[in-house]
Design an enzyme around this catalytic site. Structure first.
Site, PDB file in Angstrom:
ATOM      1  N   GLU A   1      -2.931  -4.673  -2.987  1.00 41.09           N
ATOM      2  CA  GLU A   1      -3.305  -5.796  -4.040  1.00 41.09           C
ATOM      3  C   GLU A   1      -3.273  -5.091  -5.491  1.00 41.09           C
ATOM      4  O   GLU A   1      -2.687  -5.839  -6.268  1.00 41.09           O
ATOM      5  CB  GLU A   1      -4.822  -6.076  -3.658  1.00 41.09           C
ATOM      6  CG  GLU A   1      -4.922  -6.958  -2.425  1.00 41.09           C
ATOM      7  CD  GLU A   1      -5.408  -6.058  -1.218  1.00 41.09           C
ATOM      8  OE1 GLU A   1      -4.689  -4.790  -1.066  1.00 41.09           O
ATOM      9  OE2 GLU A   1      -5.976  -6.597  -0.326  1.00 41.09           O
TER      10      GLU A   1
ATOM     11  N   CYS B   1     -10.585  -3.477  -4.186  1.00 39.94           N
ATOM     12  CA  CYS B   1      -9.454  -4.450  -4.697  1.00 39.94           C
ATOM     13  C   CYS B   1     -10.282  -5.630  -5.063  1.00 39.94           C
ATOM     14  O   CYS B   1      -9.867  -6.364  -6.081  1.00 39.94           O
ATOM     15  CB  CYS B   1      -8.809  -4.810  -3.399  1.00 39.94           C
ATOM     16  SG  CYS B   1      -7.447  -3.518  -3.136  1.00 39.94           S
TER      17      CYS B   1
ATOM     18  N   CYS C   1      -4.047   0.442  -2.429  1.00 36.51           N
ATOM     19  CA  CYS C   1      -3.815  -0.616  -1.561  1.00 36.51           C
ATOM     20  C   CYS C   1      -2.543  -1.639  -2.363  1.00 36.51           C
ATOM     21  O   CYS C   1      -2.471  -1.418  -3.597  1.00 36.51           O
ATOM     22  CB  CYS C   1      -5.210  -1.441  -1.773  1.00 36.51           C
ATOM     23  SG  CYS C   1      -6.584  -0.544  -0.921  1.00 36.51           S
TER      24      CYS C   1
ATOM     25  N   ASN D   1       0.764  -1.247   0.014  1.00 33.43           N
ATOM     26  CA  ASN D   1       0.156  -0.148  -0.022  1.00 33.43           C
ATOM     27  C   ASN D   1       1.083   1.413  -0.088  1.00 33.43           C
ATOM     28  O   ASN D   1       1.863   1.366   0.624  1.00 33.43           O
ATOM     29  CB  ASN D   1      -1.015   0.030   1.218  1.00 33.43           C
ATOM     30  CG  ASN D   1      -0.361  -0.299   2.278  1.00 33.43           C
ATOM     31  OD1 ASN D   1       0.701  -0.749   2.774  1.00 33.43           O
ATOM     32  ND2 ASN D   1      -1.073   0.456   3.583  1.00 33.43           N
ATOM     33  N   ILE D   2       0.492   2.283  -0.930  1.00 32.40           N
ATOM     34  CA  ILE D   2       1.087   3.304  -0.877  1.00 32.40           C
ATOM     35  C   ILE D   2       0.300   4.612  -0.599  1.00 32.40           C
ATOM     36  O   ILE D   2      -0.519   4.820  -1.353  1.00 32.40           O
ATOM     37  CB  ILE D   2       1.815   3.559  -2.469  1.00 32.40           C
ATOM     38  CG1 ILE D   2       2.630   2.342  -2.752  1.00 32.40           C
ATOM     39  CG2 ILE D   2       2.638   5.061  -2.698  1.00 32.40           C
ATOM     40  CD1 ILE D   2       3.258   2.367  -3.998  1.00 32.40           C
ATOM     41  N   GLU D   3       0.413   5.070   0.514  1.00 34.68           N
ATOM     42  CA  GLU D   3      -0.631   6.190   0.888  1.00 34.68           C
ATOM     43  C   GLU D   3      -0.251   7.660   0.353  1.00 34.68           C
ATOM     44  O   GLU D   3       0.982   7.757  -0.207  1.00 34.68           O
ATOM     45  CB  GLU D   3      -0.644   6.299   2.423  1.00 34.68           C
ATOM     46  CG  GLU D   3      -1.501   4.762   3.015  1.00 34.68           C
ATOM     47  CD  GLU D   3      -1.658   4.669   4.396  1.00 34.68           C
ATOM     48  OE1 GLU D   3      -1.221   5.590   5.144  1.00 34.68           O
ATOM     49  OE2 GLU D   3      -2.020   3.761   4.638  1.00 34.68           O
TER      50      GLU D   3
ATOM     51  N   CYS E   1     -10.149  -5.011   0.471  1.00 28.98           N
ATOM     52  CA  CYS E   1     -11.504  -3.971   0.396  1.00 28.98           C
ATOM     53  C   CYS E   1     -12.265  -4.347  -0.770  1.00 28.98           C
ATOM     54  O   CYS E   1     -11.831  -4.936  -1.700  1.00 28.98           O
ATOM     55  CB  CYS E   1     -10.886  -2.614   0.433  1.00 28.98           C
ATOM     56  SG  CYS E   1     -10.120  -2.146  -0.928  1.00 28.98           S
TER      57      CYS E   1
END
Ligand code: THU
Length: 159
Positions: free
Chosen positions: A73, A113, A71, A60-62, A110
């Site tokens: 995935e 995803c 996310c 995940n890369i916020e 989620c």
């Protein structure tokens, strides 16, 4: 009354998985170290196995603009499709490290995803097996994202 049911597997240890699934899960668990999650501190790692044996990871890369974040995935699948567009996707393992340090339960993908994986399956013309676990604890194996997304919307609806 119509009812929706699906079958999944639950294991208590990696030793009960196929060797390739156990290896993929171990890579997803390790990938959590590369997550960029400064806002949630919920670090997710994913590892995708392709039919040629290649394994591609994602995290995940916020983003400070929260909805911009991606996310693990989708990051793993985007990378896999970009690098190996012709290879079928066999499976994806997903793990996480939570800020509370309670990592013994699987975290399920989620909704966004699930939708994304579902279209990867359509594109693939093949199901993608999901291997879900925390850093420890039980491991859940689901045969297809579609089992987690009944009555889904897809490209067929746009025809
Ligand atoms: N996250 C994932 O990477 N995968 C999921 O399926 C659920 C949530 C990430 C998004 C966000 O960076 C953090 O976990 C907390 O929601």
């Amino acid at each position: 009354m119509p009812t929706y049911q699906f079958t999944y597997q639950e294991y208590t240890s990696e030793g009960e998985l196929d060797v390739s699934q156990a290896q993929l899960l171990s890579i997803a668990r390790k990938a959590t170290e590369h997550a960029y999650a400064p806002y949630s501190n919920f670090r997710v790692g994913a590892a995708v196995l392709l039919s040629n044996g290649e394994i591609v990871t994602g995290v995940n890369i916020e983003n400070a603009s929260y909805p911009v974040g991606v996310c693990a995935e989708r990051s793993a699948l985007a990378s896999a499709i970009s690098s190996f567009p012709l290879e079928a996707i066999v499976s994806i393992a997903i793990s996480y490290v939570s800020p509370e340090g309670d990592n013994a339960m699987p975290a399920f993908p989620c909704g966004m995803c699930r939708q994304f994986i579902s279209e990867c399956e359509d594109r693939n013309k093949k199901n993608i097996v999901l291997i879900l676990a925390g850093q420890t604890g039980n491991i859940v194996v689901v045969n297809s994202s579609k089992d987690l997304l009944p009555f889904s919307f897809s490209g067929k609806d746009l025809k």
